[in-house]
Write a protein that holds these residues in place. Structure first.
Motif, PDB file in Angstrom:
ATOM      1  N   PRO A 108      26.383 -16.812 -11.321  1.00  0.00           N
ATOM      2  CA  PRO A 108      27.653 -16.009 -11.466  1.00  0.00           C
ATOM      3  C   PRO A 108      28.564 -16.182 -10.086  1.00  0.00           C
ATOM      4  O   PRO A 108      29.417 -15.856 -10.007  1.00  0.00           O
ATOM      5  CB  PRO A 108      27.067 -14.782 -12.220  1.00  0.00           C
ATOM      6  N   ARG A 109      27.537 -16.584  -9.161  1.00  0.00           N
ATOM      7  CA  ARG A 109      28.159 -16.684  -7.717  1.00  0.00           C
ATOM      8  C   ARG A 109      27.603 -18.124  -7.066  1.00  0.00           C
ATOM      9  O   ARG A 109      26.669 -18.052  -6.656  1.00  0.00           O
ATOM     10  CB  ARG A 109      27.424 -15.289  -6.863  1.00  0.00           C
ATOM     11  N   SER A 110      28.535 -19.045  -7.671  1.00  0.00           N
ATOM     12  CA  SER A 110      27.966 -20.423  -7.185  1.00  0.00           C
ATOM     13  C   SER A 110      29.592 -21.031  -7.098  1.00  0.00           C
ATOM     14  O   SER A 110      30.492 -20.413  -7.369  1.00  0.00           O
ATOM     15  CB  SER A 110      27.140 -20.924  -8.186  1.00  0.00           C
TER      16      SER A 110
ATOM     17  N   LEU B  29      28.762 -23.527   1.702  1.00  0.00           N
ATOM     18  CA  LEU B  29      29.406 -22.235   0.714  1.00  0.00           C
ATOM     19  C   LEU B  29      28.617 -22.186  -0.291  1.00  0.00           C
ATOM     20  O   LEU B  29      28.110 -21.069  -0.920  1.00  0.00           O
ATOM     21  CB  LEU B  29      30.854 -22.671   0.189  1.00  0.00           C
ATOM     22  N   ALA B  30      27.802 -23.211  -0.974  1.00  0.00           N
ATOM     23  CA  ALA B  30      27.048 -23.078  -1.949  1.00  0.00           C
ATOM     24  C   ALA B  30      25.928 -22.315  -1.417  1.00  0.00           C
ATOM     25  O   ALA B  30      25.178 -21.401  -1.983  1.00  0.00           O
ATOM     26  CB  ALA B  30      26.426 -24.382  -2.437  1.00  0.00           C
TER      27      ALA B  30
ATOM     28  N   ALA C 271      22.613 -17.289  -1.299  1.00  0.00           N
ATOM     29  CA  ALA C 271      21.957 -16.219  -0.609  1.00  0.00           C
ATOM     30  C   ALA C 271      22.354 -14.509  -0.806  1.00  0.00           C
ATOM     31  O   ALA C 271      21.674 -13.923  -0.138  1.00  0.00           O
ATOM     32  CB  ALA C 271      21.912 -16.542   0.918  1.00  0.00           C
ATOM     33  N   LEU C 272      23.255 -14.744  -1.573  1.00  0.00           N
ATOM     34  CA  LEU C 272      23.729 -13.268  -1.754  1.00  0.00           C
ATOM     35  C   LEU C 272      22.671 -12.553  -2.601  1.00  0.00           C
ATOM     36  O   LEU C 272      22.329 -13.188  -3.594  1.00  0.00           O
ATOM     37  CB  LEU C 272      25.292 -13.263  -2.465  1.00  0.00           C
ATOM     38  N   PRO C 273      22.472 -11.152  -2.243  1.00  0.00           N
ATOM     39  CA  PRO C 273      21.722 -10.422  -3.249  1.00  0.00           C
ATOM     40  C   PRO C 273      22.213 -10.243  -4.752  1.00  0.00           C
ATOM     41  O   PRO C 273      23.409 -10.440  -4.856  1.00  0.00           O
ATOM     42  CB  PRO C 273      21.536  -9.135  -2.450  1.00  0.00           C
ATOM     43  N   GLU C 274      21.242 -10.228  -5.644  1.00  0.00           N
ATOM     44  CA  GLU C 274      21.987 -10.228  -6.939  1.00  0.00           C
ATOM     45  C   GLU C 274      22.688  -8.870  -7.062  1.00  0.00           C
ATOM     46  O   GLU C 274      22.277  -7.745  -6.531  1.00  0.00           O
ATOM     47  CB  GLU C 274      20.794 -10.033  -7.992  1.00  0.00           C
TER      48      GLU C 274
END
Length: 623
Positions: free
Chosen positions: A522-524, A582-583, A588-591
């Protein structure tokens, strides 16, 4: 005297048997080559679709002064000139761009014309309910995509297809008027332009196992599809070309049956080609105009020389077709025409030029002498200064906006504008040629244009030819500044760019990003930018990459793409190293604590996400 032009759109010469293609069923193109002089070194000039047609009318280059637009009030038009001298001119076509704002002055130069609806998202059939649209790898799903699926419901029978109806009408004109004298007929089909819609009798020539999603309309970008999908799209194009070949056969049959060979000039041509996965690209417009897109097929039958089945190697261009038609009807070219009649070239391969110019507005400005191709990029990353010069302020599908016109200035005439001043407004390009760099190719040693040269002596000679053509074309002073070339005086080694811009050239020739190399989720980089902007943590990363672009005129398009698609479409905006960074940052962002909306299935795989994209009025859709 009678003349017939059969014009196709997006006809890639490398798919034609007379130009060496194997495995393509096109017997009538082979038959055509046996009846005509076939040209091996024909280059288009002003790109893409409507600029090419402006050359057909005017016999001069136009892309240095103007992007996509109508015929101007000062333009010479061969169909109109012929009509003024007693020749009945008739156009039959299914080309939808003639009926948009940016093409509205072309067909009215003919004495009579017929138009057949339904090609490429033509706003033809009105249907409020959404049509059934199959799954597809295509990303750009704007209004034309939806409309095309509305139209296809009415094209299930080949007899109803606009190409068929166009050739029906052309043949009707021939049957009605074959015994008369003094006419010019232009039969022009939009095919084999995408979408590659054809029928089973043409597809049967290309059997292959394919179980993937529907795919006959690629985006204009780097290839992100699987090899199986690429091959399928290429075969869909081949099937549509086979349908074009069948239509051509009907014309050749009419030439035979109506005894037209003795007194009818025949020209079969196209505006440009298309990249179908070659070089890892789809389409045109974004990348430089490589041979697959700019070197075009051309066949000419001239009853005066009666040359059949011979090849011609002289360098010719689209601008030569206008004076060729005038010459056939005994008329001289106008003073503003840069092209030359091909009468003696057809007869004896007599050369008409040392070098030819080609390119698109704001893109590379290129020159070829038939052996070397020199693609001159802008000297600086900003690709400025760049100005539109027009008295017909329309884009492809829209008028110039008030915001564009607030900075307009009335500037003195060009030598070809017949003492008429022009409106000058700031211009913009689809992509910057700076990202690809200045390129020099030797087609004899490197026919695939895979190994750009750094050769100062050759570049100096080609740059001098380019400047000569810029001056002969009355290029605006801003073009010399944009390209880093002298408006006056000689070209020197100080003006050369191939060596300086070698790093961009090498990056531009590298393979594009592969979807499977980047993590999904979802964050990619597979997620639409709009969804990332809705996530506060991801938004910081995205805004750091794009800054003010996200609030600019193309934000509506940009935000609906994924980062992966931006990297594959706008060369230089997101180099692969930056995309990888950017990927990693997104991964690396927390869920997130809670999902604000369900994640689309396509976002949890490595398959790029299809999105609905509004089409900007100021940028060509395909063309």
């Amino acid at each position: 005297m009678k003349a017939l032009m059969v014009m196709f759109d997006t006809l890639n010469r490398r798919f034609l048997p007379p130009y060496g293609a194997e495995g393509v069923h096109a017997p009538h193109f082979t038959r055509l080559a046996e009846h005509t002089a076939a040209f091996d070194t024909c280059y288009a000039g002003s790109m893409p679709c409507m600029p090419a047609r402006r050359e057909l009318h005017t016999g001069r280059y136009n892309f240095l002064h103007r992007g996509w637009g109508p015929l101007e009030p000062f333009d010479d038009s061969v169909p109109q000139l012929l009509g003024e001298h007693g020749v009945h001119t008739h156009l039959v076509t299914d080309h939808p761009h003639y009926w948009e704002d940016g093409g509205a002055t072309y067909h009215n130069r003919f004495r009579s014309y017929e138009f057949f609806r339904g090609q490429e998202g033509d706003p033809w059939k009105g249907q409020v309910a959404d049509p059934d649209i199959p799954d597809s790898p295509r990303t750009m799903r704007g209004p034309a995509w939806r409309q095309d699926w509305v139209n296809r419901q009415h094209l299930t029978d080949e007899a109803d297809h606009p190409q068929t109806r166009t050739f029906d009408a052309g043949l009707e004109f021939l049957r009605t008027n074959h015994a008369e004298d003094g006419w010019f007929l232009q039969i022009e089909t939009f095919d084999p332009h995408e979408p590659f819609l054809s029928y089973d009798r043409h597809r049967q020539h290309y059997p292959h196992d394919y179980a993937g999603p529907h795919f006959d309309w690629p985006d204009y970008r780097r290839v992100l599809e699987t090899p199986e999908q690429v091959e399928h799209a290429r075969l869909e194009y081949a099937a549509l070309l086979t349908m074009c070949d069948a239509s051509l056969g009907r014309v050749l049959d009419a030439m035979d049956g109506l005894d037209l060979w003795d007194d009818t000039l025949l020209i079969v041509c196209t505006d440009h080609g298309l990249l179908l996965g070659e070089r890892g690209w789809w389409g045109k417009n974004i990348q430089p105009w490589y041979d697959e897109t700019i070197r075009t097929p051309l066949f000419v039958w001239d009853p005066r020389s009666r040359v059949r089945g011979e090849r011609r190697t002289s360098l010719v261009q689209t601008i030569d077709l206008a004076p060729t038609l005038l010459d056939w009807f005994g008329l001289a070219p106008t003073p503003d025409m840069q092209g030359r009649s091909l009468r003696d070239t057809v007869a004896a391969d007599a050369p008409v030029r040392e070098a030819g110019l080609f390119g698109s507005f704001g893109g590379h400005v290129s020159v070829t002498d038939g052996r070397h191709v020199y693609m001159r990029a802008c000297a600086d990353p900003g690709n400025q200064p760049l100005f539109e010069h027009t008295l017909m302020p329309t884009h492809m599908r829209a008028r110039f906006s008030p915001a564009e016109l607030r900075g307009a200035q009335l500037v003195p005439p060009f030598p070809f504008s017949k003492d008429v001043p022009l409106l000058r407004t700031p211009g913009s390009a689809i992509s910057s040629p700076y990202a690809f760099g200045t390129l020099l190719f030797d087609l004899t040693a490197d026919p695939g244009q895979e190994h750009p040269l750094v050769d100062d002596a050759v570049e100096l000679r080609m740059a001098a030819l380019l400047v000569d053509l810029l001056r002969a074309s009355d290029a605006p002073e801003s073009q010399y500044r944009r390209l880093g070339l002298p408006a006056e005086g000689p070209v020197t080694t100080e003006h050369l760019l191939a060596r300086v811009q070698r790093p961009q050239a090498e990056l531009g020739l590298r393979p594009g990003p592969r979807p499977e190399d980047y993590p999904a989720g979802p964050r990619s980089v597979h997620t639409s930018i709009a969804r990332l902007l809705a996530d506060p943590e991801a938004e910081k990363i995205v805004r750091g990459a794009f800054g003010p672009l996200l609030d600019g005129p193309f934000a509506a398009v940009l935000t609906q793409l994924s980062l992966l698609h931006v990297a594959a479409t706008v060369t230089g905006m997101l180099p692969q190293e930056r995309l990888r960074s950017l990927a990693d940052q997104l991964a690396a962002l927390p869920e997130p604590a809670t999902a604000s909306e369900p994640v689309a299935a396509s976002e949890s795989t490595t398959v790029p996400e299809p999105v609905a994209v509004p089409e900007p009025a100021t940028a060509p859709r395909n063309g």
